[in-house]
Design a protein around this motif. Structure first.
Motif, mmCIF file in Angstrom:
data_model
loop_
_atom_site.group_PDB
_atom_site.id
_atom_site.type_symbol
_atom_site.label_atom_id
_atom_site.label_comp_id
_atom_site.label_asym_id
_atom_site.label_seq_id
_atom_site.Cartn_x
_atom_site.Cartn_y
_atom_site.Cartn_z
ATOM 1 N N CYS A 222 -65.682 17.871 10.446
ATOM 2 C CA CYS A 222 -66.488 17.021 11.366
ATOM 3 C C CYS A 222 -64.799 16.570 11.375
ATOM 4 O O CYS A 222 -64.399 15.908 10.405
ATOM 5 N N THR A 223 -64.794 15.246 12.602
ATOM 6 C CA THR A 223 -64.149 14.399 12.805
ATOM 7 C C THR A 223 -63.790 13.261 11.515
ATOM 8 O O THR A 223 -64.626 12.919 11.274
ATOM 9 N N CYS A 224 -62.447 13.134 11.216
ATOM 10 C CA CYS A 224 -62.532 11.830 10.670
ATOM 11 C C CYS A 224 -61.823 10.320 12.040
ATOM 12 O O CYS A 224 -61.561 10.787 12.293
ATOM 13 N N SER A 225 -63.433 9.956 12.156
ATOM 14 C CA SER A 225 -62.688 8.792 13.199
ATOM 15 C C SER A 225 -62.092 7.354 12.725
ATOM 16 O O SER A 225 -61.288 6.459 13.264
ATOM 17 N N SER A 226 -61.911 7.514 11.239
ATOM 18 C CA SER A 226 -61.869 5.861 11.069
ATOM 19 C C SER A 226 -61.086 6.028 9.414
ATOM 20 O O SER A 226 -62.077 6.586 9.019
ATOM 21 N N VAL A 227 -60.309 4.963 8.861
ATOM 22 C CA VAL A 227 -59.360 5.264 7.498
ATOM 23 C C VAL A 227 -58.875 4.357 7.535
ATOM 24 O O VAL A 227 -58.636 3.489 8.174
ATOM 25 N N LYS A 228 -59.274 3.918 5.960
ATOM 26 C CA LYS A 228 -58.805 3.124 5.469
ATOM 27 C C LYS A 228 -58.321 2.751 4.091
ATOM 28 O O LYS A 228 -58.382 4.008 3.427
ATOM 29 N N ALA A 236 -62.695 6.994 4.194
ATOM 30 C CA ALA A 236 -63.191 7.775 5.439
ATOM 31 C C ALA A 236 -64.605 7.669 5.837
ATOM 32 O O ALA A 236 -65.270 8.235 6.086
ATOM 33 N N GLY A 237 -64.257 7.294 7.424
ATOM 34 C CA GLY A 237 -66.043 7.472 8.053
ATOM 35 C C GLY A 237 -65.711 8.553 8.859
ATOM 36 O O GLY A 237 -64.274 9.140 9.215
ATOM 37 N N TYR A 238 -66.541 9.358 8.721
ATOM 38 C CA TYR A 238 -66.783 10.257 9.051
ATOM 39 C C TYR A 238 -67.879 10.783 11.248
ATOM 40 O O TYR A 238 -69.080 9.979 11.205
ATOM 41 N N GLY A 239 -68.116 12.347 11.320
ATOM 42 C CA GLY A 239 -68.460 11.613 13.010
ATOM 43 C C GLY A 239 -70.007 12.388 12.153
ATOM 44 O O GLY A 239 -71.012 12.323 12.880
ATOM 45 N N ASN A 240 -70.256 12.562 11.156
ATOM 46 C CA ASN A 240 -71.862 12.549 10.907
ATOM 47 C C ASN A 240 -71.995 12.323 9.872
ATOM 48 O O ASN A 240 -72.917 11.664 9.325
ATOM 49 N N GLY A 241 -71.433 10.791 10.150
ATOM 50 C CA GLY A 241 -72.091 9.394 9.362
ATOM 51 C C GLY A 241 -71.802 9.176 7.875
ATOM 52 O O GLY A 241 -72.197 8.185 7.078
ATOM 53 N N GLN A 242 -70.587 9.773 7.239
ATOM 54 C CA GLN A 242 -70.663 9.165 5.922
ATOM 55 C C GLN A 242 -69.386 9.392 5.757
ATOM 56 O O GLN A 242 -68.667 9.283 6.557
ATOM 57 N N ILE A 243 -69.642 8.298 4.390
ATOM 58 C CA ILE A 243 -68.527 7.588 4.464
ATOM 59 C C ILE A 243 -67.596 8.405 2.867
ATOM 60 O O ILE A 243 -68.794 8.816 1.979
ATOM 61 N N ARG A 244 -66.538 8.655 2.949
ATOM 62 C CA ARG A 244 -65.661 9.495 1.861
ATOM 63 C C ARG A 244 -65.209 8.354 1.002
ATOM 64 O O ARG A 244 -64.002 8.124 1.697
ATOM 65 N N GLU A 256 -69.179 10.063 -1.282
ATOM 66 C CA GLU A 256 -69.698 10.230 -0.349
ATOM 67 C C GLU A 256 -70.816 9.286 -0.488
ATOM 68 O O GLU A 256 -71.809 9.397 -1.443
ATOM 69 N N VAL A 257 -70.870 8.678 0.619
ATOM 70 C CA VAL A 257 -72.396 8.025 1.104
ATOM 71 C C VAL A 257 -72.427 8.123 2.075
ATOM 72 O O VAL A 257 -72.107 8.337 3.704
ATOM 73 N N ASN A 258 -74.040 9.013 2.847
ATOM 74 C CA ASN A 258 -75.119 9.335 4.009
ATOM 75 C C ASN A 258 -74.754 8.240 4.128
ATOM 76 O O ASN A 258 -75.818 7.678 4.663
ATOM 77 N N ALA A 259 -73.774 7.402 4.862
ATOM 78 C CA ALA A 259 -74.144 6.069 5.131
ATOM 79 C C ALA A 259 -74.719 5.881 6.968
ATOM 80 O O ALA A 259 -75.630 4.680 6.785
ATOM 81 N N HIS A 260 -74.239 6.302 7.601
ATOM 82 C CA HIS A 260 -75.612 5.808 9.200
ATOM 83 C C HIS A 260 -75.744 7.224 9.628
ATOM 84 O O HIS A 260 -75.532 8.420 9.545
ATOM 85 N N ALA A 261 -76.700 7.047 10.297
ATOM 86 C CA ALA A 261 -77.748 8.029 11.046
ATOM 87 C C ALA A 261 -76.641 9.136 12.043
ATOM 88 O O ALA A 261 -77.148 9.960 12.732
ATOM 89 N N ARG A 262 -75.675 8.438 12.812
ATOM 90 C CA ARG A 262 -74.740 9.617 13.519
ATOM 91 C C ARG A 262 -72.990 8.990 13.845
ATOM 92 O O ARG A 262 -73.066 8.405 12.503
ATOM 93 N N TRP A 263 -72.204 8.870 14.308
ATOM 94 C CA TRP A 263 -71.117 9.095 14.329
ATOM 95 C C TRP A 263 -70.564 7.692 13.970
ATOM 96 O O TRP A 263 -70.890 5.908 14.837
#
Length: 343
Positions: A222-228, A236-244, A256-263
């Motif tokens: 899964c793509t990691c689109s943003s990181v801090k 790290a935020g991912y294309g599957n809506g997760q934050i890890r 890990e959190v299922n933070a969003h329903a989309r990317w």
């Protein structure tokens, strides 16, 4: 996940843009001007970036548009991929990345101090060529990623234009998506820079005269689109809506959190409080709080606030202050920047 005290944010006066924002990762940068009740905002659309200076009370605005530079005898217009302010101890530069190269300006966009053309021959034929992922690091460097997976390290003098490529980091095999420097205090051995790529792989580095790779966090499809990076924790935020959340020193997954329903398109972190902001295609912006349990040293994340930006594919989200009391949001095809402040 602990339940947090409800933190209420409410919508404030929007900032109008000269054009809308493109659907690009991390498509918003915010620069606070210390000692003045002003902030600067930048968002990219096509070959140009909109730079807006706004009073914090939302009453006064000034606009500037910067264009993507064309490499040599280019006929076609280059498309920008990102714009971000890089704050170093001695100066602030506005860095633009595009399909042609990397542009560095004085912070107000008035003077271009450096131009680095991408070497198209380094890329396989038929592969898109661009730079993306921008971060100040180690007090004197600016790191910029490329579509071939290289990270260019620029040595920035305290003033002037004598900017040089001091090193090239070659650990990623896929296009760089985002780069982040430590925003808090790095624990011993934790490193102070993280790089992310299109495949989802992360690398943690220690900056210095020579950058050292400390840990490599493998991709999981899964793509990691943003990181801090904050106090030795990689968010790290991912294309599957997760934050890890990972331990920077070891690469171990801590939460890990299922933070969003989309990317997810953007993450930001408020260094004074550990608040984490996430924005995604699902039109939601969430505020979280990161902390370390003093007894167990566990990394904990709690949910503080959810904001639905109706009918908007969020592509940029940034806190406007180091405490995380206010934030700003851009959306695909939206010709304004929404602002929110704590009640």
């Amino acid at each position: 996940m602990a339940a947090a005290d409800p933190e209420m944010y409410r919508k404030e006066k929007s900032i109008q843009l000269k054009s809308s924002s493109a659907a690009l990762y991390n498509n918003l940068s915010v620069l606070r001007l210390p000692g003045r009740q002003l902030a600067c905002f930048s968002a990219v659309h096509g070959p140009s970036v909109n730079v807006v200076t706004a009073a914090t009370d939302g009453l006064g605005f000034s606009h500037r548009q910067l264009q993507a530079k064309e490499g040599g005898m280019a006929v076609s217009t280059s498309v920008l991929t990102q714009a971000a302010w890089c704050v170093l101890p001695s100066r602030v530069l506005l860095v633009l990345t595009s399909q042609k190269g990397i542009q560095m300006y004085e912070s107000d966009g008035s003077i271009m101090v450096y131009w680095h053309a991408l070497d198209v021959t380094e890329h396989p034929p038929g592969q898109a060529v661009f730079a993306r992922g921008i971060a100040a690091a180690g007090g004197r460097f600016i790191c910029v990623g490329t579509s071939s997976g290289l990270v260019l390290v620029f040595d920035i003098p305290p003033k002037g234009t004598n900017i040089t490529v001091s090193e090239i980091l070659e650990q990623h095999r896929d296009a760089i998506t985002d780069i982040a420097a430590e925003l808090g205090q790095a624990p011993d051995g934790a490193g102070d820079l993280v790089t992310a790529d299109d495949a989802g792989a992360l690398c943690v580095w220690s900056t210095g005269e020579e950058f050292a790779l400390l840990s490599k966090i493998p991709a999981f499809g899964c793509t990691c689109s943003s990181v801090k990076l904050w106090n030795g924790v990689v968010a790290a935020g991912y294309g599957n809506g997760q934050i890890r959340l990972y331990e920077a020193a070891t690469g171990l997954l801590r939460a890990e959190v299922n933070a969003h329903a989309r990317w997810i398109y953007a993450l930001d972190l408020a260094p004074e409080t550990g608040k984490l902001l996430s924005g995604a295609e699902d039109s939601f912006v969430h505020v979280w709080k990161l902390s370390r349990n003093p007894d167990t040293d566990d990394v904990e994340i709690e949910h503080c606030h959810a904001e639905c930006v109706t009918d908007t594919q969020v592509c940029g989200a940034r806190f406007c202050d180091p405490e995380g009391n206010s934030f700003a949001v851009t959306g695909y095809d939206l010709s304004e920047i929404f602002r929110y402040g704590r009640v």
